[in-house]
Write a protein that holds these residues in place. Structure first.
Motif, PDB file in Angstrom:
ATOM      1  N   ASN A  37      30.432 -60.014 -53.243  1.00 18.66           N
ATOM      2  CA  ASN A  37      30.104 -58.915 -54.137  1.00 18.66           C
ATOM      3  C   ASN A  37      29.843 -57.637 -53.355  1.00 18.66           C
ATOM      4  OD1 ASN A  37      30.292 -60.614 -56.336  1.00 18.66           O
ATOM      5  ND2 ASN A  37      28.095 -60.943 -56.519  1.00 18.66           N
ATOM      6  N   ILE A  38      30.294 -56.526 -53.907  1.00 13.33           N
ATOM      7  CA  ILE A  38      29.956 -55.214 -53.373  1.00 13.33           C
ATOM      8  C   ILE A  38      28.649 -54.811 -54.043  1.00 13.33           C
ATOM      9  CG2 ILE A  38      30.707 -52.826 -53.118  1.00 13.33           C
ATOM     10  CD1 ILE A  38      33.597 -53.866 -53.487  1.00 13.33           C
ATOM     11  N   THR A  39      27.638 -54.515 -53.262  1.00 13.60           N
ATOM     12  CA  THR A  39      26.286 -54.382 -53.805  1.00 13.60           C
ATOM     13  C   THR A  39      25.958 -53.001 -54.330  1.00 13.60           C
ATOM     14  OG1 THR A  39      25.444 -53.934 -51.579  1.00 13.60           O
ATOM     15  CG2 THR A  39      25.424 -56.225 -52.317  1.00 13.60           C
ATOM     16  N   SER A  40      26.733 -51.998 -54.001  1.00 10.11           N
ATOM     17  CA  SER A  40      26.361 -50.636 -54.378  1.00 10.11           C
ATOM     18  C   SER A  40      27.384 -50.033 -55.339  1.00 10.11           C
ATOM     19  CB  SER A  40      26.234 -49.758 -53.129  1.00 10.11           C
ATOM     20  OG  SER A  40      25.919 -48.424 -53.462  1.00 10.11           O
ATOM     21  N   ASN A  41      26.915 -49.681 -56.538  1.00 13.45           N
ATOM     22  CA  ASN A  41      27.736 -48.956 -57.518  1.00 13.45           C
ATOM     23  C   ASN A  41      29.072 -49.639 -57.789  1.00 13.45           C
ATOM     24  OD1 ASN A  41      25.777 -46.855 -57.723  1.00 13.45           O
ATOM     25  ND2 ASN A  41      26.577 -45.983 -55.804  1.00 13.45           N
ATOM     26  N   ALA A  42      29.030 -50.968 -57.949  1.00 15.40           N
ATOM     27  CA  ALA A  42      30.279 -51.721 -58.118  1.00 15.40           C
ATOM     28  C   ALA A  42      30.245 -52.585 -59.364  1.00 15.40           C
ATOM     29  CB  ALA A  42      30.547 -52.577 -56.884  1.00 15.40           C
ATOM     30  N   THR A  43      29.651 -52.083 -60.458  1.00 10.48           N
ATOM     31  CA  THR A  43      29.581 -52.858 -61.698  1.00 10.48           C
ATOM     32  C   THR A  43      30.221 -52.112 -62.862  1.00 10.48           C
ATOM     33  OG1 THR A  43      27.362 -51.972 -62.134  1.00 10.48           O
ATOM     34  CG2 THR A  43      27.501 -54.099 -60.996  1.00 10.48           C
ATOM     35  N   ASN A  44      31.019 -51.117 -62.574  1.00 14.36           N
ATOM     36  CA  ASN A  44      31.719 -50.379 -63.618  1.00 14.36           C
ATOM     37  C   ASN A  44      33.149 -50.860 -63.729  1.00 14.36           C
ATOM     38  OD1 ASN A  44      29.472 -48.728 -64.208  1.00 14.36           O
ATOM     39  ND2 ASN A  44      29.945 -47.443 -62.441  1.00 14.36           N
ATOM     40  N   VAL A  45      33.856 -50.347 -64.727  1.00 16.27           N
ATOM     41  CA  VAL A  45      35.232 -50.760 -64.930  1.00 16.27           C
ATOM     42  C   VAL A  45      36.127 -50.277 -63.793  1.00 16.27           C
ATOM     43  CG1 VAL A  45      35.885 -48.746 -66.299  1.00 16.27           C
ATOM     44  CG2 VAL A  45      37.033 -50.939 -66.692  1.00 16.27           C
ATOM     45  N   SER A  46      35.739 -49.195 -63.096  1.00 19.20           N
ATOM     46  CA  SER A  46      36.471 -48.709 -61.927  1.00 19.20           C
ATOM     47  C   SER A  46      35.512 -48.669 -60.738  1.00 19.20           C
ATOM     48  CB  SER A  46      37.055 -47.321 -62.190  1.00 19.20           C
ATOM     49  OG  SER A  46      36.009 -46.410 -62.506  1.00 19.20           O
TER      50      SER A  46
END
Length: 740
Positions: A485-494
């Motif tokens: 998982n990318i832990t920073s700002n990586a939960t959006n559609v882009s």
């Protein structure tokens, strides 16, 4: 009088008629799930091993009676001609009388409430005929018992005998009518064997036979063909019809009965279905051990199917041991119709689930899930199917691992490992939580230590109806196998990467949705960010040249390495900051042809081209130092005499910081003993010039060249010359003495 109602179907009704006593023996209609004639009786069958008879009465003839028994209670008689036969003929006329005889078939001991089956041929009645019945005895003592004649699916006839006390003999009694009836009444019947079955957990529970009242084609309910059926038709308003089914042995308490029924379209009302009763019995008792109306057995949806002429298969679980089952169809006002019985079997207990929620599970699409009912009883197993009836057998075992892609219903039944029959099938519903990862864009090629362009979404995730809205998590990997998982700002559609990359990296987006508390995830396509790496290699080496000279060729110490196609370009600079390309200098090495006017810097640029993306790296710079050429301004060398050992060369100025000087004499001077000077330290003016002394050095002019040098360069040659003067003549002096 014992008559055949329908010879083709071999359906018999038993009428006991003795003088002025007429009694109809109406048996309970017993409905059981078993295909007669298919599969073995798996219980322990006990055969009669002793024979007794009475034939002393006039008109009684018993032959081959020993052929109906065996010397081994576990083996059947051969049942091949000549068969045991009992024929009884009464005498007619005013003085005539009936005649009776019997054959007794003996066992060691028969437990109470055990059904004994006497296998017989179709009886033959001549003239006024007679009667046949069966009774239980303990030795010679009559035991209260019940008896009926039943028919197996293949038409085989059995007399059943059941008593509420221990007994060891069954008698088949045959009476030929006489009395006032003109002529003689003859009854003849063959006796093939007699047996009973002990309770055995592996017993398949075969229906040995059936009989009933107001029933046609009774054997079709036990022929193993679901498209055929017996028909129960109440004879009149408020009358009833029933059909009885007799098992080969008592059931286990957990056994069930599987039954398939139908009725004419629109003939049944749901509210009237309780006029169809299913009952279970055990032993000689006429009291049911279990009984229930059909309206309380079937679920609402099955009742609806039954009301629409659709055959319905269901099961009953009496919860106690039983050896026969009855279906009774009673007519009521506005209910004059038929009831069809397609099949009946005794089966193991149907599968169950604890908790019941295990029968309706949710799984992620394509992810294995194990379906596990409660463990079956010893000797039983589960069979898994793809449909409620017929269909394909998918697996056999106590559990079943599935990986459906769409919501699917599987069906599981219990079977005994040694029997062909099985319980009804129980549906197991697997609701699939299906989610797609969507699509992200797009593959990129970047240079080493660069940041890729933002990753965009070209298609959002799709989810199963009822699932929660998708959530996202971006991941990356360096091997396209293990993603983190990318832990920073990586939960959006882009997603926009903020780190520079030094190697090819793979990105994907994981979408998650929850249905029925089960979270399922799916991955998008993988984006490949290819890093176009390039190393410049090394070139050699620093040089110092004299003004006006060209540097030595620049060599390649190590070649460049690149992910793509590698090319070179040489550059130069006078400030080691701003470099310009050297035309046509595209090889791994380079030779400068021009003489630099000042210190100049050279480097080699290596370029890798991959997927039309070019990336470059610079080698370390080579410094070409341009050193000045020294000079000196000399004066006139002082002429000297032959005997003088030195002379001086004055100089007035130098350039280029010379530190040494050299003098090369011409051949003439060298022949007179002059020696060259090589790299002597340049001191302050004048330069001391050594010359030979003596007569060898003849007077005259002597010439050579002078050069001065600094650390790197040497000046151009300057001619020098001076004159050796002759020695003056020796004076001719005359000395006189003045004598005074």
């Amino acid at each position: 009088m014992f008559q055949k109602r329908d010879k083709k179907e071999k359906v018999f009704m038993l009428s006991l008629r003795h003088k002025n006593i007429l009694k109809h023996w109406r048996l309970l209609l017993v409905l059981i799930v078993m295909v007669a004639g298919m599969g073995e009786v798996k219980g322990q069958r006990k055969y009669a091993t002793a024979i007794s008879k009475i034939s002393a009465t006039t008109g009684v003839n018993i032959t081959n009676e020993s052929n109906a028994i065996t010397n081994n209670e576990n083996n059947a008689p051969t049942e091949t001609p000549p068969l045991a036969n009992i024929t009884v003929t009464g005498t007619g006329g005013l003085t005539g009388s009936s005649a009776s005889g019997w054959i007794g078939l003996g066992f060691s001991s028969i437990p109470s409430n055990t059904i004994v089956f006497i296998k017989v041929s179709s009886p033959i009645y001549a003239n006024a005929g007679g009667t046949i019945n069966a009774q239980a005895y303990n030795n010679t003592s009559l035991v209260t018992s019940t008896s009926t004649l039943i028919t197996a699916a293949d038409g085989t006839l059995y007399y059943t005998v059941t008593a509420n006390a221990t007994f060891n003999t069954v008698r088949l009694n045959v009476t030929g009518n006489g009395g006032l009836i003109p002529g003689a009444g003859t009854v003849s019947i063959n006796v093939l064997s007699a047996f009973y079955n002990t309770t055995n957990s592996s017993d398949c529970g075969i229906v040995l036979g059936t009989d009933g009242y107001n029933v046609s084609n009774p054997q079709r309910a036990i022929d193993g063909i679901k498209t055929t059926f017996s028909t129960l038709t109440p004879g009149a308003l408020l009358s009833s019809a029933n059909q009885n089914f007799y098992f080969s042995s008592p059931s286990n308490s957990s056994d069930e009965v599987k039954l398939t029924l139908s009725a004419p379209a629109a003939a049944l009302s749901v509210t009237l279905l309780n006029n169809i009763t299913v009952s279970a019995y055990n032993g000689s008792s006429s009291t049911a051990v279990w009984s229930m109306g059909l309206g309380n057995i079937l679920s609402a949806d099955l009742l609806g199917l039954l009301s629409n002429a659709t055959p319905v298969t269901f099961s009953i679980a009496p919860g106690v041991a039983f050896d026969r089952v009855t279906v009774n169809f009673g007519s009521v006002l506005s209910l004059f119709s038929n009831l069809y019985i397609h099949e009946i079997e005794r089966t193991p207990k149907k599968p169950s689930f604890t908790p019941i929620s295990l029968q309706n599970v949710t799984a992620c699409a394509g992810i294995p899930i194990t379906l596990t009912p409660d463990a079956p009883a010893a000797g039983n197993t589960f069979k898994w199917y793809d449909s409620a009836s017929d269909g394909a057998l998918l697996s056999t075992g106590s559990s079943y691992m599935v990986s459906p892609l769409v919501s699917t219903t599987y069906y599981v039944a219990t079977s005994k490992s040694t029997c062909t029959g099985e319980s009804i099938r129980i549906p197991v519903n697997v609701t699939v939580n299906s989610i797609s990862g969507g699509v992200i864009a797009t593959d990129q090629t970047i240079c080493n230590n660069s940041i890729p362009a933002p990753f965009t979404s070209t298609a959002a995730a799709t989810i199963t109806s009822g699932g929660t809205a998708a959530t996202y998590q971006w991941q990356k990997s360096t091997d396209n196998n293990t993603f983190t998982n990318i832990t920073s700002n990586a939960t959006n559609v882009s997603y926009t990467e903020t780190a520079t990359l030094t190697q090819t990296t793979y990105y994907r987006r994981v979408a998650t949705s929850t249905l029925n508390s089960v979270a399922c995830s799916a991955n998008s396509n993988v984006i490949t960010v290819t890093v176009n790496s390039i190393t410049a290699g090394t070139i050699g080496t620093n040089q110092t040249i004299c003004l006006g000279s060209a540097p030595a060729a620049f060599t390649s110490l190590t070649g460049a390495t690149g992910t793509g196609t590698t090319t070179y370009q040489w550059q130069k600079s006078t400030d080691n900051n701003t470099f310009t390309n050297i035309a046509s200098a595209i090889a791994a090495t380079y030779t400068e042809t021009a003489a630099p006017a000042q210190t100049t810097y050279y480097r080699r640029v290596a370029t890798s081209t991959l997927n039309t993306v070019t990336c470059s790296a610079n080698s370390a710079s080579i410094t070409v130092t341009v050193a000045p050429i020294p000079s000196i301004t000399v004066g006139t060398i002082a002429n000297v005499c032959q005997e003088t050992a030195t002379t001086t060369l004055p100089y007035s100025a130098t350039t280029g910081s010379p530190t040494t000087y050299s003098i090369v004499w011409n051949a003439y001077a060298m022949g007179k003993g002059f020696t060259n000077v090589n790299g002597a330290t340049l001191t302050a003016s004048p330069i001391i010039i050594n010359k030979p002394v003596g007569t060898t050095v003849t007077p005259g002019s002597y010439s050579g060249t002078l050069t001065v040098s600094n650390a790197n360069c040497t000046s151009s040659s300057q001619p020098i010359t001076f004159t050796v003067l002759p020695r003056p003549a020796t004076p001719n002096l005359i000395l006189t003495t003045n004598p005074q």
